[in-house]
Design an enzyme around this catalytic site. Structure first.
Site, PDB file in Angstrom:
ATOM      1  N   LYS A  85       1.047  -1.279   0.243  1.00 20.58           N
ATOM      2  CA  LYS A  85      -0.226   0.454  -0.065  1.00 20.58           C
ATOM      3  C   LYS A  85       0.782   1.429  -0.123  1.00 20.58           C
ATOM      4  O   LYS A  85       1.983   1.270   1.046  1.00 20.58           O
ATOM      5  CB  LYS A  85      -1.234  -0.175   1.638  1.00 20.58           C
ATOM      6  CG  LYS A  85      -2.090   1.304   1.413  1.00 20.58           C
ATOM      7  CD  LYS A  85      -2.813   0.670   2.388  1.00 20.58           C
ATOM      8  CE  LYS A  85      -4.112   1.909   2.381  1.00 20.58           C
ATOM      9  NZ  LYS A  85      -4.942   1.647   3.633  1.00 20.58           N
ATOM     10  N   SER A  94      -9.877   1.800   3.072  1.00 20.49           N
ATOM     11  CA  SER A  94      -8.733   2.492   1.514  1.00 20.49           C
ATOM     12  C   SER A  94      -7.892   1.588   1.143  1.00 20.49           C
ATOM     13  O   SER A  94      -7.341   1.882   0.109  1.00 20.49           O
ATOM     14  CB  SER A  94      -8.242   3.192   2.441  1.00 20.49           C
ATOM     15  OG  SER A  94      -7.544   2.880   3.442  1.00 20.49           O
ATOM     16  N   SER A 131     -10.459  -0.750   6.459  1.00 15.37           N
ATOM     17  CA  SER A 131      -9.958  -0.525   5.649  1.00 15.37           C
ATOM     18  C   SER A 131      -9.037  -1.611   4.565  1.00 15.37           C
ATOM     19  O   SER A 131      -8.334  -1.761   3.356  1.00 15.37           O
ATOM     20  CB  SER A 131      -9.167   0.389   5.658  1.00 15.37           C
ATOM     21  OG  SER A 131      -9.428   2.073   5.632  1.00 15.37           O
TER      22      SER A 131
END
Length: 496
Positions: free
Chosen positions: A88, A163, A187
């Site tokens: 990420k 997210s 997320s």
């Protein structure tokens, strides 16, 4: 081995060790798949912020040599040696940009690897790409002016969630083998459910984070994979005490033991079932999929027990935003520069957090947390795990700002965050939670369930999660490497 791009990590590692597969072949497969399906920032999957083709191939070639040497002289190999891992974007890489989708951070360079990146590299993982997220990871959709719209490989009009949406989309599309994620209100679990992948929210501190915001007790970094076993493997690599995070705890590198027969292993396990977590509105297709999972567990010998919780969406929202108003909201305002330049969903988050902080101070926020935690403990007192949906809705539009809540049946939600049943378990953040697929809705987007454990009981959630995975039929992965390139689907446009 057909469709190498979707090969799971555990099988790949076994094939590496037996010299049936080279790490170079696997990296080439996921790289070619990404080139074929990722597309552009407006209509494609668009799951990566950047890729490292040359560096990654050199690492894969080095891993291939290490396996040849190991086969010859018996030297041990690292636990992720040669496995492609996408990280990420918020997980810093030394010498690389760290922007978090924010214009105010454009061109900012990190001086060190994030602890989870450090551990992936130490374990031999091949970091070949970084995945998209919304601005400052503050939304359950994934788009930003900086990186464009990330879309769901199962239905490109839908979001993969957020997210960690880029991580879920990349896994489902066969663009990586493993991925790192993070979770402060769902997320990791929201995109896992929307993309038919597996995500793990470990107990707070079990996986080290990056200070100062890792000190936020709602937070946690963690793993995503296409299988429970892959997710457990990456969790073991990431977990354990780390000198950079004083809240981190427990042993490093010790995997959760998964049963050889996961279905047999749930005989006698008491599974609490809550389809609505009190009074959350849940789409009928999601509810049916959750009930189907419970029925399959019961048929396998588990005892399914209905669980009542006195929660309402309004109360949960008050609790989490009281917390965000003390930490995340002010942090975003400090970091983002001009608030008016942010995406509308980020502006809305900051405004909601600011209002919440005016209503409830830190002491009131702690009291709200303690009430939810106590009620969860009471509800789970007679069960081993709690089973509930991950998302209450079947999809959200990929490019929507979602400043208003969607409709679920005949009920209008006040806020789109009410479309997810994840944030209570960030309030109760000592509880491990594994998100696993439960089926698919009529729009083609997967559905998922959460397996919630008692504080620190990681083995329990992986045991039940492995059984769910074994019991629930899984559709063939979308965008298989022998299929056509993706295109936007017009059927059943998701909620905006």
């Amino acid at each position: 081995m057909s469709d190498l791009a979707h090969l799971d990590a555990v099988t790949a590692l076994r094939a590496f060790r037996s010299l049936q597969l080279s790490p170079v072949e696997l990296l080439d497969a996921v790289t070619a798949q990404a080139e074929r399906v990722n597309g552009d920032r407006e209509t494609g999957v668009n799951a990566f912020t950047e890729t490292f083709a040359g560096e990654a191939r050199a690492l894969a070639e080095k891993a291939a040599t290490a396996y040849l040497n190991a086969a010859r002289d018996g030297t041990p190999t690292a636990p992720l040696l040669g496995v492609p891992v996408a990280t990420k974007e918020k997980h810093t890489l030394a010498g690389r940009r760290i922007e978090q989708g924010l214009a105010a951070h454009a061109g900012r360079i990190s001086g060190a690897d994030h602890p989870v990146v450090e551990r992936v590299r130490q374990a031999g993982g091949v970091v070949h790409a970084r995945t998209t997220s919304p601005e400052f990871s503050c939304a359950t959709v994934t788009h930003s002016p900086m990186w464009g719209v990330t879309r769901n490989p199962w239905n490109l009009s839908a979001t993969p969630g957020g997210s960690s949406g880029g991580a879920g989309a990349a896994l489902a599309a066969g663009m990586t083998t493993l991925a790192t994620a993070s979770d402060i209100a769902g997320s990791t679990r929201v995109p896992a459910a929307f993309t038919g992948t597996v995500g793990y929210k470990a107990p707070y501190g079990r996986i080290p984070g990056l200070l100062p915001l890792s000190a936020d007790w709602y937070r946690g970094d963690g793993p995503m994979g296409r299988t429970v076993a892959d997710t457990a493997l990456l969790a073991a690599v990431l977990s354990g005490r780390h000198p950079a995070d004083h809240a981190s705890w427990g042993p490093h590198g010790v995997p959760v033991e998964l049963p050889e027969d996961p279905v047999a292993a749930v005989r006698g396990v008491r599974v609490g079932l809550s389809v609505r977590l009190g009074d959350f509105a849940v789409d009928a297709e999601v509810a049916d999929a959750t009930l189907d999972v419970a029925a399959r567990l019961e048929q396998a010998g588990a005892t399914v027990v209905p669980v009542d919780l006195p929660w309402t969406p309004a109360r949960v929202m008050r609790t989490v935003f009281a917390h965000f108003g003390q930490i995340l909201g002010p942090a975003m305002e400090r970091e983002c520069g001009d608030v008016a330049s942010l995406a509308p969903y980020a502006q809305r988050f900051i405004a909601d957090a600011r209002r919440a902080a005016q209503r409830d101070g830190l002491v009131e926020s702690l009291a709200l947390d303690a009430a939810l935690q106590g009620e969860l403990a009471t509800a789970m007192a007679e069960v081993d795990v709690l089973l509930c949906p991950t998302n209450a809705v079947t999809a959200l539009a990929a490019d929507g700002d979602h400043l208003d809540g969607p409709n679920v049946g005949d009920r209008h939600l006040d806020h789109y965050w009410e479309g997810h049943l994840t944030s209570p378990f960030n309030v109760a953040n000592r509880c491990p939670v594994l998100a696993v697929p439960s089926g698919a809705a009529g729009n083609g987007v997967p559905t998922g369930v959460q397996v919630v454990g008692h504080p620190l009981d990681e083995a329990g959630v992986f045991r039940v999660g492995a059984a769910v995975e074994a019991l629930v039929p899984r559709a063939r992965w979308p965008l298989a490497s022998d299929g056509d390139a993706p295109s936007l689907r017009a059927d059943r446009t998701p909620s905006r």
